[in-house]
Design a protein around this motif. Sequence first.
Motif, mmCIF file in Angstrom:
data_model
loop_
_atom_site.group_PDB
_atom_site.id
_atom_site.type_symbol
_atom_site.label_atom_id
_atom_site.label_comp_id
_atom_site.label_asym_id
_atom_site.label_seq_id
_atom_site.Cartn_x
_atom_site.Cartn_y
_atom_site.Cartn_z
ATOM 1 N N LEU A 38 -87.807 -41.306 47.807
ATOM 2 C CA LEU A 38 -89.210 -40.782 46.980
ATOM 3 C C LEU A 38 -90.288 -42.019 47.359
ATOM 4 N N LEU A 39 -90.235 -42.944 48.153
ATOM 5 C CA LEU A 39 -91.587 -43.196 48.334
ATOM 6 C C LEU A 39 -92.744 -42.227 48.700
ATOM 7 N N PHE B 74 -95.807 -40.199 48.116
ATOM 8 C CA PHE B 74 -97.494 -39.824 48.880
ATOM 9 C C PHE B 74 -97.547 -39.080 49.094
ATOM 10 N N ARG B 75 -96.633 -38.127 49.747
ATOM 11 C CA ARG B 75 -97.116 -36.792 50.387
ATOM 12 C C ARG B 75 -96.958 -35.550 49.155
ATOM 13 N N ALA C 80 -94.665 -44.709 40.883
ATOM 14 C CA ALA C 80 -93.917 -43.976 41.376
ATOM 15 C C ALA C 80 -92.378 -44.130 40.871
ATOM 16 N N PHE C 81 -92.367 -45.469 42.433
ATOM 17 C CA PHE C 81 -90.948 -45.584 42.845
ATOM 18 C C PHE C 81 -90.493 -46.898 41.827
ATOM 19 N N ARG C 82 -91.315 -47.054 41.153
ATOM 20 C CA ARG C 82 -90.592 -47.839 39.845
ATOM 21 C C ARG C 82 -90.200 -46.985 38.838
#
Length: 308
Positions: A129-130, A134-135, A154-156
């Motif tokens: 996910l992370l 990022f990408r 986005a992570f949360r």
Amino acid sequence: MQALAVAAQVLIGVIRGVLFTANIQAQIAALIIVSIVCVTICVVRDRSERQLHQVRSVAEAEAAQRVLLQPLPAHAGPLRIAGLYIPADEEADLGGDLYAAARTAHHSTRLLIGDVRGNGLAAINNAALLLGAFRAAAHRQATLPRLAVHLDAAFRRDTGQWRSPAEQDTDEEFATVTLLDIPDHEPVVHLITCGHPPPLLLRGNDLTAPTAETSHLPIGFGGAFGIAEYNVQTFPFQVGDLLLLYTDGVIEARDGDGHFYLFTKRAPQWTKDDPDELLRRLREDLLAHVHGRLGDDAAVVAIRRLAL
């Protein structure tokens, strides 16, 4: 079953009083030999199946690693880059260590190195996910602080959308992260640290930690604590300098006596090597220190600035 057959043959020989005749003894010997052969074949077959399962597991893990941790570009602008990932157990699934790089339209290279909490499938999923966030955004976000805010949100969102309120109160999903932006035409590094070990700068034989010991909360906690701004640290990164990014699996690696790996003392020995050779030597030295078995996954990224 073979043992029962031998016992039955012995019993028949005793009952009939012919146990010690050549015929009965030959039959018993033949049953014993057949039993030994059958047992040997079963043991070899089971061992082969276990080895095949192990080979398949390792191959699947390597394939997953290639998808999850895509190889870093060998060159990006004036930078020479190499990455190293060492799993804690060759037979285990991937953990949560990660790294990635992206080019921006402003002639700079952005890099991420991080360590997601936990291990197993949950850690792999959160690492994916992370990395995906990022990408997707590294080349679009105008500044590092905006990129950090985006990654945290986005992570949360992705880790929390399927959990019940009770699980959200008890589960802690987070990742320690370092974000960097390295301009092509300016000899500096811009950096944001979120709970991650600070980078090391190698200049000649001198090694320094170029950033202050201050750090933001890990990714996944920022929004929860109302953090909307991330401070950027900037330090010189000149031609010939080498920057090392790493996860805590490196500096917390212990030998059989409990002694930590002296990363800051070992790395300066290889400052004249190119990044790939440095990481090869580092891998050998680190695994020798822990006698081939790490207690945690380890990742290292080496970056050297070359002349344009």
